[in-house]
Design a protein around this motif. Structure first.
Motif, PDB file in Angstrom:
ATOM      1  N   SER A  12      49.843  33.925  35.671  1.00  0.00           N
ATOM      2  CA  SER A  12      49.503  35.189  36.328  1.00  0.00           C
ATOM      3  C   SER A  12      50.085  36.370  35.580  1.00  0.00           C
ATOM      4  O   SER A  12      49.447  37.418  35.461  1.00  0.00           O
ATOM      5  CB  SER A  12      50.025  35.221  37.762  1.00  0.00           C
ATOM      6  N   LYS A  13      51.276  36.173  35.075  1.00  0.00           N
ATOM      7  CA  LYS A  13      51.850  37.282  34.300  1.00  0.00           C
ATOM      8  C   LYS A  13      51.024  37.566  33.070  1.00  0.00           C
ATOM      9  O   LYS A  13      50.740  38.720  32.740  1.00  0.00           O
ATOM     10  CB  LYS A  13      53.282  36.908  33.871  1.00  0.00           C
ATOM     11  N   ASP A  24      41.902  40.418  36.097  1.00  0.00           N
ATOM     12  CA  ASP A  24      42.146  40.489  37.516  1.00  0.00           C
ATOM     13  C   ASP A  24      41.780  39.158  38.150  1.00  0.00           C
ATOM     14  O   ASP A  24      40.603  38.823  38.235  1.00  0.00           O
ATOM     15  CB  ASP A  24      41.288  41.614  38.084  1.00  0.00           C
ATOM     16  N   PRO A  25      42.748  38.395  38.591  1.00  0.00           N
ATOM     17  CA  PRO A  25      42.402  37.084  39.139  1.00  0.00           C
ATOM     18  C   PRO A  25      41.744  37.210  40.497  1.00  0.00           C
ATOM     19  O   PRO A  25      42.296  37.814  41.416  1.00  0.00           O
ATOM     20  CB  PRO A  25      43.744  36.365  39.228  1.00  0.00           C
ATOM     21  N   HIS A  26      40.597  36.645  40.585  1.00  0.00           N
ATOM     22  CA  HIS A  26      39.899  36.657  41.853  1.00  0.00           C
ATOM     23  C   HIS A  26      40.097  35.375  42.623  1.00  0.00           C
ATOM     24  O   HIS A  26      40.029  35.370  43.837  1.00  0.00           O
ATOM     25  CB  HIS A  26      38.396  36.857  41.618  1.00  0.00           C
ATOM     26  N   LEU A  72      51.605  28.582  37.445  1.00  0.00           N
ATOM     27  CA  LEU A  72      50.989  29.687  38.153  1.00  0.00           C
ATOM     28  C   LEU A  72      51.659  31.002  37.817  1.00  0.00           C
ATOM     29  O   LEU A  72      51.001  31.998  37.506  1.00  0.00           O
ATOM     30  CB  LEU A  72      51.069  29.445  39.662  1.00  0.00           C
ATOM     31  N   LEU A  73      52.937  30.979  37.874  1.00  0.00           N
ATOM     32  CA  LEU A  73      53.644  32.234  37.663  1.00  0.00           C
ATOM     33  C   LEU A  73      53.398  32.784  36.274  1.00  0.00           C
ATOM     34  O   LEU A  73      53.023  33.938  36.095  1.00  0.00           O
ATOM     35  CB  LEU A  73      55.143  31.995  37.876  1.00  0.00           C
ATOM     36  N   LYS A  99      40.281  54.682  35.487  1.00  0.00           N
ATOM     37  CA  LYS A  99      39.274  53.878  36.187  1.00  0.00           C
ATOM     38  C   LYS A  99      39.845  52.768  37.042  1.00  0.00           C
ATOM     39  O   LYS A  99      39.414  52.573  38.158  1.00  0.00           O
ATOM     40  CB  LYS A  99      38.287  53.306  35.174  1.00  0.00           C
ATOM     41  N   LEU A 127      54.404  35.632  43.287  1.00  0.00           N
ATOM     42  CA  LEU A 127      54.950  34.404  42.727  1.00  0.00           C
ATOM     43  C   LEU A 127      56.333  34.624  42.145  1.00  0.00           C
ATOM     44  O   LEU A 127      57.220  33.776  42.252  1.00  0.00           O
ATOM     45  CB  LEU A 127      54.007  33.872  41.649  1.00  0.00           C
ATOM     46  N   LYS A 150      45.549  43.473  48.284  1.00  0.00           N
ATOM     47  CA  LYS A 150      45.366  43.225  46.858  1.00  0.00           C
ATOM     48  C   LYS A 150      45.839  44.423  46.057  1.00  0.00           C
ATOM     49  O   LYS A 150      45.432  45.555  46.284  1.00  0.00           O
ATOM     50  CB  LYS A 150      43.885  42.986  46.601  1.00  0.00           C
ATOM     51  N   ASP A 174      40.819  50.651  20.451  1.00  0.00           N
ATOM     52  CA  ASP A 174      41.509  50.685  21.736  1.00  0.00           C
ATOM     53  C   ASP A 174      42.637  51.689  21.740  1.00  0.00           C
ATOM     54  O   ASP A 174      42.808  52.456  22.683  1.00  0.00           O
ATOM     55  CB  ASP A 174      42.088  49.293  22.030  1.00  0.00           C
ATOM     56  N   SER A 213      39.282  45.434  26.313  1.00  0.00           N
ATOM     57  CA  SER A 213      38.465  44.752  25.324  1.00  0.00           C
ATOM     58  C   SER A 213      39.171  43.491  24.868  1.00  0.00           C
ATOM     59  O   SER A 213      39.508  43.342  23.707  1.00  0.00           O
ATOM     60  CB  SER A 213      38.204  45.665  24.138  1.00  0.00           C
ATOM     61  N   LEU A 243      39.025  46.359  16.680  1.00  0.00           N
ATOM     62  CA  LEU A 243      39.011  46.518  18.126  1.00  0.00           C
ATOM     63  C   LEU A 243      40.310  47.149  18.619  1.00  0.00           C
ATOM     64  O   LEU A 243      40.299  48.066  19.432  1.00  0.00           O
ATOM     65  CB  LEU A 243      38.814  45.145  18.773  1.00  0.00           C
ATOM     66  N   ILE A 294      49.429  39.121  42.696  1.00  0.00           N
ATOM     67  CA  ILE A 294      49.724  37.686  42.728  1.00  0.00           C
ATOM     68  C   ILE A 294      50.950  37.382  41.900  1.00  0.00           C
ATOM     69  O   ILE A 294      51.831  36.613  42.289  1.00  0.00           O
ATOM     70  CB  ILE A 294      48.507  36.896  42.218  1.00  0.00           C
ATOM     71  N   ALA A 295      50.997  37.994  40.752  1.00  0.00           N
ATOM     72  CA  ALA A 295      52.152  37.739  39.891  1.00  0.00           C
ATOM     73  C   ALA A 295      53.438  38.173  40.565  1.00  0.00           C
ATOM     74  O   ALA A 295      54.459  37.484  40.511  1.00  0.00           O
ATOM     75  CB  ALA A 295      51.957  38.457  38.566  1.00  0.00           C
ATOM     76  N   TYR A 340      39.204  43.865  33.673  1.00  0.00           N
ATOM     77  CA  TYR A 340      39.231  45.260  34.096  1.00  0.00           C
ATOM     78  C   TYR A 340      38.382  46.084  33.157  1.00  0.00           C
ATOM     79  O   TYR A 340      38.346  45.852  31.955  1.00  0.00           O
ATOM     80  CB  TYR A 340      40.664  45.801  34.086  1.00  0.00           C
ATOM     81  N   GLU A 341      37.752  47.070  33.728  1.00  0.00           N
ATOM     82  CA  GLU A 341      36.893  47.898  32.885  1.00  0.00           C
ATOM     83  C   GLU A 341      37.702  48.600  31.830  1.00  0.00           C
ATOM     84  O   GLU A 341      38.780  49.120  32.090  1.00  0.00           O
ATOM     85  CB  GLU A 341      36.197  48.946  33.757  1.00  0.00           C
ATOM     86  N   ARG A 384      47.058  45.558  41.908  1.00  0.00           N
ATOM     87  CA  ARG A 384      47.000  45.101  40.526  1.00  0.00           C
ATOM     88  C   ARG A 384      48.269  44.346  40.198  1.00  0.00           C
ATOM     89  O   ARG A 384      49.356  44.872  40.295  1.00  0.00           O
ATOM     90  CB  ARG A 384      46.870  46.299  39.600  1.00  0.00           C
ATOM     91  N   THR A 402      40.401  35.789  46.815  1.00  0.00           N
ATOM     92  CA  THR A 402      40.376  37.242  46.961  1.00  0.00           C
ATOM     93  C   THR A 402      39.075  37.655  47.613  1.00  0.00           C
ATOM     94  O   THR A 402      38.008  37.208  47.217  1.00  0.00           O
ATOM     95  CB  THR A 402      40.460  37.920  45.594  1.00  0.00           C
ATOM     96  N   ASP A 426      47.951  39.446  33.830  1.00  0.00           N
ATOM     97  CA  ASP A 426      48.182  40.871  34.025  1.00  0.00           C
ATOM     98  C   ASP A 426      48.319  41.589  32.701  1.00  0.00           C
ATOM     99  O   ASP A 426      47.778  42.677  32.506  1.00  0.00           O
ATOM    100  CB  ASP A 426      49.440  41.094  34.857  1.00  0.00           C
ATOM    101  N   THR A 430      59.727  32.653  43.068  1.00  0.00           N
ATOM    102  CA  THR A 430      60.501  31.905  42.078  1.00  0.00           C
ATOM    103  C   THR A 430      61.937  32.386  42.022  1.00  0.00           C
ATOM    104  O   THR A 430      62.865  31.592  41.879  1.00  0.00           O
ATOM    105  CB  THR A 430      59.864  32.052  40.696  1.00  0.00           C
ATOM    106  N   GLN A 473      45.102  42.262  31.140  1.00  0.00           N
ATOM    107  CA  GLN A 473      44.213  43.098  31.952  1.00  0.00           C
ATOM    108  C   GLN A 473      43.082  42.292  32.564  1.00  0.00           C
ATOM    109  O   GLN A 473      41.916  42.686  32.515  1.00  0.00           O
ATOM    110  CB  GLN A 473      43.631  44.235  31.120  1.00  0.00           C
TER     111      GLN A 473
END
Lengths: 194, 448
Positions: free
Chosen positions: B385-386, B394-396, B381-382, A94, A142, A133, A85, B420, A81, A138-139, B416-417, A135, A159, B389, A146, B392
């Motif tokens: 979330s990192k 995406d937190p909804h 949380l922090l 995209k 935060l 929003k 990739d 994989s 994979l 949120i990170a 994310y599209e 990409r 969201t 990201d 911090t 890849q």
């Protein structure tokens, strides 16, 4: 075993139906089906009996071998994979499409960035922030908090329509506290810089 | 002590020839033999007096009576022994088991070859005064486990010719001899010791004897019997009592013929196996065997799910890439390049636990739900979330907070599209980050 049997039964029935076009002798097919089913069941029972004969040592050894084999498979597949990739890098365009939509959506629905701060229960503050929003938004949010020495406890992030809503308790990590107004300004600053 | 076996076979042509030659002998010996039989029946009933299984006794007595009515003849040792051997070799499949027992007076071996009655019979005639209890103990598991067509020979503990007769059997018979439990019963030179050992055996588990006992018991056996056939049964004996489910080992045994000389070695070997299994598992919790096995089951299922998931992903990726290649070469201006789903929905879930963190990752199609329970105080949380990201995702929706001693969070994310990522990777990464961050956090920073 039964599940497998019924699944393959379904397959046989489907095939049998197809074959009916060629051969109208449906008795044949059902007999065949029964025979097939019996054969499968016999095999299944025998396998179970064989399994039950194994002694404790072999069972554990077999488990070890099988798990190791599966782990190897997982490794091989995940390497494949990764390889695939790395070869295909053209996919980057995209995700940006979604992000472009975010600000458009916000505008469309009339959502505005917003900060609300309320004091509750002594030192604690409760905040409610709406921002666009992005990409990794949120990170970033935060992280900004911090780095300034604050954190969110009991948070809820939602969201919708291209906007992010954060409602949470807010407090300083090291016991520091800000007043309501100051916090509000701080948050607005953060959002603007994102 | 081994007396001449009385053997009959009314239905065998060979027997008939033999029988015809001894009509007078028959007549003369029959009475004597009947007396012998009666005596032996008495002895039987005496020996089985202490048995808890009265059914076997009565059954045996019935059989005895039945065979008394046949023309049983007590013929010459040699002819009958060889005849019997021939019988055994020929009719191996029909014979279930029979004993040559040590009887003081009469001796009866039943070679049963009755085509009219196609049943299988087993005669557990045991005459050693001390061994009936052993036999009783052994009988219980034995009855439930013997397959229909196994042949088992039990022979007595002798250096006399009967043993030579056993040795003359072809090799495959020899192996089947070795793994019959009764075989060992009759062999034991110190039955009282043996009897002490056996009552303490829980069903199917290790002989909980001290090393000394086991050694002395089987050591003596080995010493007193020069027959090489006995050597294998040492391991076989112990293995039989330990693994009641294993009947037909024979040539299929992967181990060497004498793998363990002591019970402790066997236990240690076993424990090594279990710990090896445990080391493979990602979520080792308790050390007891049951939970190791339980965890192994869960992990195997999880691995199977992961393999399926990965296969699906690889498949999708390949299709997607080929499509793209095709588009490039064909120079087609296709509007959107859809990812070609091969029709099946990708779904997988797994859980990982580390000392302070529990992660539950579920994937359906392109939505990932992550549940995180963290014991210690880190800014979950922090970090999460990192990580999201990076992966890849995406937190909804994110929700959670402080519950008692724990911090519990739920992350609903979308992949994310084009990414994989698979469930295992997510979970592993999260756990890794949690652990490292916790280790990195100085303890003084924790404040409530």
């Amino acid at each position: 075993m039964e599940f497998l049997g019924s699944a393959s039964d379904a397959l046989c029935i489907a095939q049998a139906r197809r074959r009916q076009v060629y051969d109208d002798n449906s008795m044949y097919k059902s007999k065949n089906l029964h025979a097939e089913r019996r054969r499968r069941q016999k095999l299944g029972d025998r396998l179970l009996a064989l399994r039950s004969l194994m002694n404790k040592a072999t069972i554990v050894e077999d488990a070890i071998t099988y798990i190791q084999m599966l782990q190897r498979n997982v490794k091989v597949l995940s390497d494949q994979l990764l390889e695939i990739d790395s070869l295909s890098v053209e996919e980057d365009e995209k995700p940006t499409r979604d992000e472009i939509n975010a600000s458009e959506q916000m505008k469309k629905y009339g959502i505005k960035e917003d900060v609300k701060v309320t004091g509750i229960d002594g030192n604690k503050l409760w905040i409610r922030v709406v921002f666009e929003k992005k990409r990794g938004g949120i990170a970033k949010f935060l992280e900004a908090l911090t780095s300034l020495g604050f954190e969110l406890t009991d948070a809820n992030v939602a969201t919708s329509k291209g906007a992010i809503l954060v409602s949470s308790c807010f407090k300083g990590i090291y016991g520091n506290a800000l007043g309501v107004e100051q916090t509000k300004k701080l948050l607005q600053e953060i959002i603007r810089n994102m | 002590m081994y007396e001449e076996p009385g053997c009959f076979d009314p239905n065998n042509s060979m027997a008939e020839g033999v029988y015809s030659g001894f009509p007078q002998a028959m007549a003369n010996n029959q009475k004597q033999f009947e007396e012998n039989l009666e005596l032996s029946a008495e002895e039987l009933s005496y020996h089985h007096h202490n048995h808890q299984e009265d059914t076997s006794v009565s059954a045996m007595e019935l059989e005895l009576q039945k065979y008394l009515s046949f023309n049983v003849e007590n013929c010459d040792n040699n002819t009958y022994r060889s005849h019997m051997m021939q019988q055994v070799v020929d009719d191996r499949n029909q014979l279930l088991s029979y004993d040559h027992s040590n009887w003081n007076t009469g001796d009866i071996g039943f070679n049963q070859d009755d085509p009219q009655q196609n049943g299988h019979r087993s005669f557990n005639i045991n005459s050693l005064p001390q061994t009936p209890d052993l036999l009783n103990l052994f009988q219980l598991p034995r009855c439930s486990l013997l397959p229909n067509s196994s042949i088992s020979f039990t022979n007595s503990n002798h250096d006399t010719t009967p043993l030579g007769f056993i040795e003359d059997l072809p090799a495959s018979d020899n192996t089947s001899v070795l793994y019959d439990p009764l075989f060992h019963l009759n062999l034991s030179p110190q039955p009282p010791l043996f009897r002490e050992l056996l009552p303490s055996i829980p069903h199917g588990y290790n002989l909980p004897t001290s090393r000394g006992d086991a050694n002395s018991l089987f050591g003596d056996e080995r010493d007193s019997n020069g027959v090489k056939a006995y050597q294998d049964e040492d391991g076989g004996m112990l293995e039989f009592t330990r693994d009641m489910a294993c009947i037909v080992r024979g040539s299929g045994n992967g181990k060497k013929k004498k793998p363990f000389t002591t019970e402790r070695q066997r236990r240690e070997h076993f424990n090594k196996k279990y710990t090896a299994l445990r080391n493979l598992l990602p979520n080792p919790s308790k050390i007891d065997r049951a939970s190791i096995v339980g965890d192994a089951i869960e992990y195997t299922k999880e691995l199977l799910r992961t393999v399926n998931e990965l296969k699906l992903l690889v498949e999708r990726k390949r299709c997607g890439r080929e499509r793209i290649k095709r588009h490039k070469t064909e120079d087609d201006a296709v509007g959107d390049v859809e990812q070609s789903y091969n029709g099946s929905l990708r779904s997988s879930w797994l859980q990982r636990k580390s000392k302070d963190t529990e992660v539950d990752v579920r994937i359906i199609d392109d939505e990932v739900t992550i549940k995180l329970v963290q014991r210690k105080k880190i800014d979950c949380l922090l970090f999460v979330s990192k990580v999201l990201d990076e992966l890849q995702l995406d937190p909804h929706h994110v929700a959670g907070g402080h519950i008692g001693d724990y911090y519990s969070y739920l992350f609903n994310t979308k992949i994310y599209e084009g990414s994989s990522v698979y469930a295992g990777a997510i979970a592993n990464k999260i756990i890794e980050v949690m652990d490292t961050e916790y280790a990195a956090t100085p303890p003084t920073a924790t404040s409530i």
